[in-house]
Motif scaffolding. Structure first.
Motif, PDB file in Angstrom:
ATOM      1  N   LYS A 197       1.240  17.681 -12.300  1.00 27.66           N
ATOM      2  CA  LYS A 197       2.601  17.972 -12.353  1.00 27.66           C
ATOM      3  C   LYS A 197       3.763  17.713 -12.119  1.00 27.66           C
ATOM      4  CE  LYS A 197       4.392  22.141 -14.130  1.00 27.66           C
ATOM      5  NZ  LYS A 197       4.432  21.945 -15.327  1.00 27.66           N
ATOM      6  N   ALA A 198       3.128  17.571 -10.381  1.00 19.83           N
ATOM      7  CA  ALA A 198       4.765  16.172  -9.710  1.00 19.83           C
ATOM      8  C   ALA A 198       3.288  15.411  -8.452  1.00 19.83           C
ATOM      9  CB  ALA A 198       4.185  17.624  -8.556  1.00 19.83           C
ATOM     10  N   LEU A 199       3.913  14.002  -8.430  1.00 13.64           N
ATOM     11  CA  LEU A 199       3.672  12.983  -7.573  1.00 13.64           C
ATOM     12  C   LEU A 199       4.958  12.367  -6.783  1.00 13.64           C
ATOM     13  CD1 LEU A 199       1.337  10.789  -9.568  1.00 13.64           C
ATOM     14  CD2 LEU A 199       3.156  10.084  -7.957  1.00 13.64           C
ATOM     15  N   GLU A 200       4.099  11.925  -5.632  1.00 13.05           N
ATOM     16  CA  GLU A 200       5.264  11.137  -4.637  1.00 13.05           C
ATOM     17  C   GLU A 200       4.329  10.525  -4.664  1.00 13.05           C
ATOM     18  OE1 GLU A 200       8.529  12.244  -1.044  1.00 13.05           O
ATOM     19  OE2 GLU A 200       7.554  13.649  -1.955  1.00 13.05           O
ATOM     20  N   ASN A 201       5.864   8.966  -4.464  1.00 14.35           N
ATOM     21  CA  ASN A 201       4.208   7.826  -3.399  1.00 14.35           C
ATOM     22  C   ASN A 201       5.125   7.757  -2.673  1.00 14.35           C
ATOM     23  OD1 ASN A 201       3.208   5.812  -4.102  1.00 14.35           O
ATOM     24  ND2 ASN A 201       3.992   4.899  -6.095  1.00 14.35           N
ATOM     25  N   VAL A 202       4.284   7.025  -1.305  1.00 15.93           N
ATOM     26  CA  VAL A 202       4.752   6.748  -0.662  1.00 15.93           C
ATOM     27  C   VAL A 202       4.525   5.501   0.050  1.00 15.93           C
ATOM     28  CG1 VAL A 202       5.423   7.186   1.909  1.00 15.93           C
ATOM     29  CG2 VAL A 202       5.387   9.441   0.522  1.00 15.93           C
ATOM     30  N   THR A 203       5.247   4.505   0.609  1.00 13.77           N
ATOM     31  CA  THR A 203       4.891   2.953   0.872  1.00 13.77           C
ATOM     32  C   THR A 203       3.843   3.588   2.342  1.00 13.77           C
ATOM     33  OG1 THR A 203       6.772   2.159  -0.530  1.00 13.77           O
ATOM     34  CG2 THR A 203       5.527   0.747   1.508  1.00 13.77           C
ATOM     35  N   ASP A 245       0.758  -1.305   0.106  1.00 11.12           N
ATOM     36  CA  ASP A 245      -0.240  -0.228  -0.048  1.00 11.12           C
ATOM     37  C   ASP A 245       0.798   0.887  -0.642  1.00 11.12           C
ATOM     38  OD1 ASP A 245      -2.702  -1.007  -0.264  1.00 11.12           O
ATOM     39  OD2 ASP A 245      -2.708  -1.517   1.863  1.00 11.12           O
ATOM     40  N   THR A 246       0.284   2.379  -0.822  1.00 16.55           N
ATOM     41  CA  THR A 246       1.105   3.405  -0.495  1.00 16.55           C
ATOM     42  C   THR A 246       0.268   4.102  -0.692  1.00 16.55           C
ATOM     43  OG1 THR A 246       1.240   3.523  -3.100  1.00 16.55           O
ATOM     44  CG2 THR A 246       3.026   2.473  -2.246  1.00 16.55           C
ATOM     45  N   LEU A 247      -0.014   5.614  -0.145  1.00 18.12           N
ATOM     46  CA  LEU A 247       0.127   7.233  -0.198  1.00 18.12           C
ATOM     47  C   LEU A 247       0.504   7.989  -1.988  1.00 18.12           C
ATOM     48  CD1 LEU A 247      -2.294   9.130   0.949  1.00 18.12           C
ATOM     49  CD2 LEU A 247      -0.485  10.103   2.735  1.00 18.12           C
ATOM     50  N   ILE A 248      -0.183   8.243  -2.425  1.00 15.52           N
ATOM     51  CA  ILE A 248      -0.546   9.069  -3.525  1.00 15.52           C
ATOM     52  C   ILE A 248      -0.589  10.928  -3.331  1.00 15.52           C
ATOM     53  CG2 ILE A 248      -0.323   9.653  -5.496  1.00 15.52           C
ATOM     54  CD1 ILE A 248      -0.219   6.665  -6.407  1.00 15.52           C
ATOM     55  N   LEU A 249       0.135  11.986  -3.708  1.00 19.03           N
ATOM     56  CA  LEU A 249      -0.029  13.257  -3.542  1.00 19.03           C
ATOM     57  C   LEU A 249       0.770  13.294  -5.003  1.00 19.03           C
ATOM     58  CD1 LEU A 249       0.591  15.814  -1.388  1.00 19.03           C
ATOM     59  CD2 LEU A 249       1.277  15.865  -3.218  1.00 19.03           C
ATOM     60  N   ALA A 250      -0.654  14.140  -5.558  1.00 20.98           N
ATOM     61  CA  ALA A 250      -0.381  14.204  -6.751  1.00 20.98           C
ATOM     62  C   ALA A 250      -1.190  16.088  -6.952  1.00 20.98           C
ATOM     63  CB  ALA A 250      -1.308  13.808  -7.985  1.00 20.98           C
ATOM     64  N   VAL A 251      -0.271  16.953  -7.398  1.00 18.39           N
ATOM     65  CA  VAL A 251      -0.317  17.828  -7.504  1.00 18.39           C
ATOM     66  C   VAL A 251      -0.608  17.944  -9.497  1.00 18.39           C
ATOM     67  CG1 VAL A 251       0.799  20.469  -8.020  1.00 18.39           C
ATOM     68  CG2 VAL A 251       1.249  18.729  -6.013  1.00 18.39           C
ATOM     69  N   LEU A 252      -2.227  18.437  -9.732  1.00 18.70           N
ATOM     70  CA  LEU A 252      -2.632  18.708 -10.874  1.00 18.70           C
ATOM     71  C   LEU A 252      -2.668  20.124 -11.146  1.00 18.70           C
ATOM     72  CD1 LEU A 252      -5.824  16.583 -10.680  1.00 18.70           C
ATOM     73  CD2 LEU A 252      -2.959  15.060 -10.739  1.00 18.70           C
TER      74      LEU A 252
END
Length: 151
Positions: free
Chosen positions: A123-129, A106-113
């Motif tokens: 525009k930017a995406l970060e994926n954290v386990t 499972d990961t939590l994704i933060l995406a800036v659109l």
């Protein structure tokens, strides 16, 4: 490259999931602006859609060739008429092609659109386990009381 037309920020998790599950790197790349940034769950940073696709194409041809994603929208924060932040859970289920065998992460994704015309792109995406902060072990949502708690 495949052109996607995402008209609402909340459509991004489903489009991301579909491109991943189809192992369609053209559709995956079309989710991103040309100069987007991507941080994968291991902290590998790349800039530019070419490098984002380049990071993912080899694993989709090998260890994740039989993987599946299931994304669940958490929230959308509209910053302006042309900018938003989207958070979503992502469960990766790896198959037999993975050296560790079938397993889930499972990961939590933060995406800036940002919006260009009437279409939204990442525009930017970060994926954290998702990990247990006490042990560092990966955990699945719902298998621990509060795996995100800081000790």
């Amino acid at each position: 490259m495949t052109q996607l037309h995402i008209t609402q920020p909340q459509e991004v998790p489903a489009a991301f999931e579909a491109a991943w599950n189809d192992h369609d790197m053209a559709s995956f790349g079309a989710l991103f602006h040309d100069d987007a940034t991507f941080v994968n769950r291991f902290g590998h940073y790349v800039r530019g859609v070419e490098d984002i696709v380049g990071l993912h194409a080899p694993i989709h041809a090998s260890i994740y060739s039989d993987s599946r994603l299931q994304n669940d929208l958490i929230d959308v924060n509209i910053l302006s008429n042309d900018a938003a932040i989207v958070h979503f859970w992502s469960r990766l289920t790896a198959g037999e092609a993975h050296p560790a065998g079938p397993h889930a992460v499972d990961t939590l994704i933060l995406a800036v659109l940002t919006k260009d015309g009437d279409a939204w792109q990442i525009k930017a995406l970060e994926n954290v386990t998702l990990t247990n902060p006490r042990t560092g072990e990966s955990v699945l949502r719902g298998q621990e009381d509060d795996p995100g708690a800081v000790s």
